[in-house]
Design a protein around this motif. Structure first.
Motif, PDB file in Angstrom:
ATOM      1  N   GLU A   1     -37.785 -11.069 -13.090  1.00  0.00           N
ATOM      2  CA  GLU A   1     -39.020 -11.009 -13.514  1.00  0.00           C
ATOM      3  C   GLU A   1     -39.819 -10.079 -12.510  1.00  0.00           C
ATOM      4  O   GLU A   1     -40.319  -8.985 -12.715  1.00  0.00           O
ATOM      5  CB  GLU A   1     -40.000 -12.061 -13.853  1.00  0.00           C
ATOM      6  N   LEU A   2     -39.624 -10.640 -11.173  1.00  0.00           N
ATOM      7  CA  LEU A   2     -40.287  -9.809  -9.856  1.00  0.00           C
ATOM      8  C   LEU A   2     -39.624  -8.365  -9.748  1.00  0.00           C
ATOM      9  O   LEU A   2     -40.274  -7.679  -9.516  1.00  0.00           O
ATOM     10  CB  LEU A   2     -40.069 -10.661  -8.946  1.00  0.00           C
ATOM     11  N   THR A   3     -38.371  -8.350  -9.912  1.00  0.00           N
ATOM     12  CA  THR A   3     -37.841  -7.269  -9.819  1.00  0.00           C
ATOM     13  C   THR A   3     -38.021  -6.193 -10.733  1.00  0.00           C
ATOM     14  O   THR A   3     -38.249  -4.591 -10.412  1.00  0.00           O
ATOM     15  CB  THR A   3     -36.057  -7.337  -9.651  1.00  0.00           C
ATOM     16  N   ASN A   4     -38.106  -6.666 -12.057  1.00  0.00           N
ATOM     17  CA  ASN A   4     -38.526  -5.603 -13.198  1.00  0.00           C
ATOM     18  C   ASN A   4     -39.858  -5.010 -12.992  1.00  0.00           C
ATOM     19  O   ASN A   4     -39.989  -3.991 -13.199  1.00  0.00           O
ATOM     20  CB  ASN A   4     -38.170  -6.422 -14.387  1.00  0.00           C
ATOM     21  N   LYS A   5     -40.729  -6.175 -12.536  1.00  0.00           N
ATOM     22  CA  LYS A   5     -42.258  -5.653 -12.579  1.00  0.00           C
ATOM     23  C   LYS A   5     -42.288  -4.608 -11.295  1.00  0.00           C
ATOM     24  O   LYS A   5     -42.856  -3.574 -11.424  1.00  0.00           O
ATOM     25  CB  LYS A   5     -43.085  -6.799 -11.961  1.00  0.00           C
ATOM     26  N   ASN A   6     -41.562  -5.058 -10.042  1.00  0.00           N
ATOM     27  CA  ASN A   6     -41.477  -3.924  -9.015  1.00  0.00           C
ATOM     28  C   ASN A   6     -41.000  -2.598  -9.436  1.00  0.00           C
ATOM     29  O   ASN A   6     -41.574  -1.694  -8.910  1.00  0.00           O
ATOM     30  CB  ASN A   6     -40.595  -4.559  -7.887  1.00  0.00           C
TER      31      ASN A   6
ATOM     32  N   ASP B   1     -40.744  -1.134 -12.284  1.00  0.00           N
ATOM     33  CA  ASP B   1     -41.631  -0.542 -13.455  1.00  0.00           C
ATOM     34  C   ASP B   1     -42.701   0.157 -12.569  1.00  0.00           C
ATOM     35  O   ASP B   1     -43.069   1.295 -12.881  1.00  0.00           O
ATOM     36  CB  ASP B   1     -42.281  -1.695 -14.435  1.00  0.00           C
ATOM     37  N   ALA B   2     -43.342  -0.502 -11.443  1.00  0.00           N
ATOM     38  CA  ALA B   2     -44.339   0.149 -10.680  1.00  0.00           C
ATOM     39  C   ALA B   2     -43.910   1.301  -9.922  1.00  0.00           C
ATOM     40  O   ALA B   2     -44.389   2.212  -9.738  1.00  0.00           O
ATOM     41  CB  ALA B   2     -44.929  -1.025  -9.802  1.00  0.00           C
ATOM     42  N   MET B   3     -42.451   0.958  -9.366  1.00  0.00           N
ATOM     43  CA  MET B   3     -41.891   2.129  -8.630  1.00  0.00           C
ATOM     44  C   MET B   3     -41.729   3.453  -9.536  1.00  0.00           C
ATOM     45  O   MET B   3     -41.609   4.280  -8.774  1.00  0.00           O
ATOM     46  CB  MET B   3     -40.571   1.510  -7.784  1.00  0.00           C
ATOM     47  N   ASP B   4     -41.128   3.003 -10.434  1.00  0.00           N
ATOM     48  CA  ASP B   4     -40.808   4.271 -11.420  1.00  0.00           C
ATOM     49  C   ASP B   4     -42.042   5.170 -11.749  1.00  0.00           C
ATOM     50  O   ASP B   4     -41.806   6.327 -11.911  1.00  0.00           O
ATOM     51  CB  ASP B   4     -40.204   3.576 -12.844  1.00  0.00           C
ATOM     52  N   LYS B   5     -43.108   4.441 -11.736  1.00  0.00           N
ATOM     53  CA  LYS B   5     -44.353   5.252 -12.247  1.00  0.00           C
ATOM     54  C   LYS B   5     -44.656   6.164 -10.943  1.00  0.00           C
ATOM     55  O   LYS B   5     -45.440   7.304 -11.212  1.00  0.00           O
ATOM     56  CB  LYS B   5     -45.555   4.337 -12.402  1.00  0.00           C
TER      57      LYS B   5
END
Length: 144
Positions: free
Chosen positions: A20-25, A27-31
């Motif tokens: 969950e932490l990796t996916n959230k990170n 997603d934010a980095m992708d932006k």
């Protein structure tokens, strides 16, 4: 008494998983950093490993069995992960990644609004300055 214990246990926030932490990170980095699929997969793996170690340290800390060496090892791992990610990124992506890291250190993309009165406009305060008390909030003797 049992009801209170069950209620208290249910009210405790669930610790997020490394996934969950990796996916959230990511997603934010992708932006902020436009990555190709290969870069994303490699960076995902680096980030996942770092979060797994972070969660292990957190569990160890909660159990009272961590020491300064554990913390030093984690920071070393975090610095390695950042260096590895920078090596995967090219050109402007590195600059975008640096900006992403700075934003994360400031607390992300969150903005704190302060209202002074109904007639005044809202002042948007970001970063650490949103956490500081106004000068007039501290009494002259220095004791809050």
């Amino acid at each position: 008494m049992i009801f209170g214990t069950v209620f208290f246990a249910a009210a405790q926030p669930k610790t997020p998983t490394a996934t969950e932490l990796t996916n959230k990170n990511m997603d934010a980095m992708d932006k902020k950093v436009k990555m190709n699929p290969t870069q994303r997969n490699i960076i995902y793996n680096y980030t996942m490993d770092m979060y797994k170690e972070q969660l292990e340290l957190t569990k160890k800390q909660q159990a009272g069995g961590f020491n300064d060496d554990d913390i030093a090892r984690f920071y070393k791992r975090q610095n390695q992960t950042t260096a590895n990610i920078r090596n995967i990124l090219k050109g402007d992506q590195q600059t975008d990644y640096d900006n992403f890291l700075e934003e994360q250190l400031r607390g992300g993309n969150k903005k704190k609004k302060k209202k002074h009165s109904k007639d005044e406009e809202e002042e948007v305060v970001t970063g650490i300055s949103g956490l500081k008390l106004p000068a007039n909030a501290i009494p002259p003797n220095g004791n809050p």
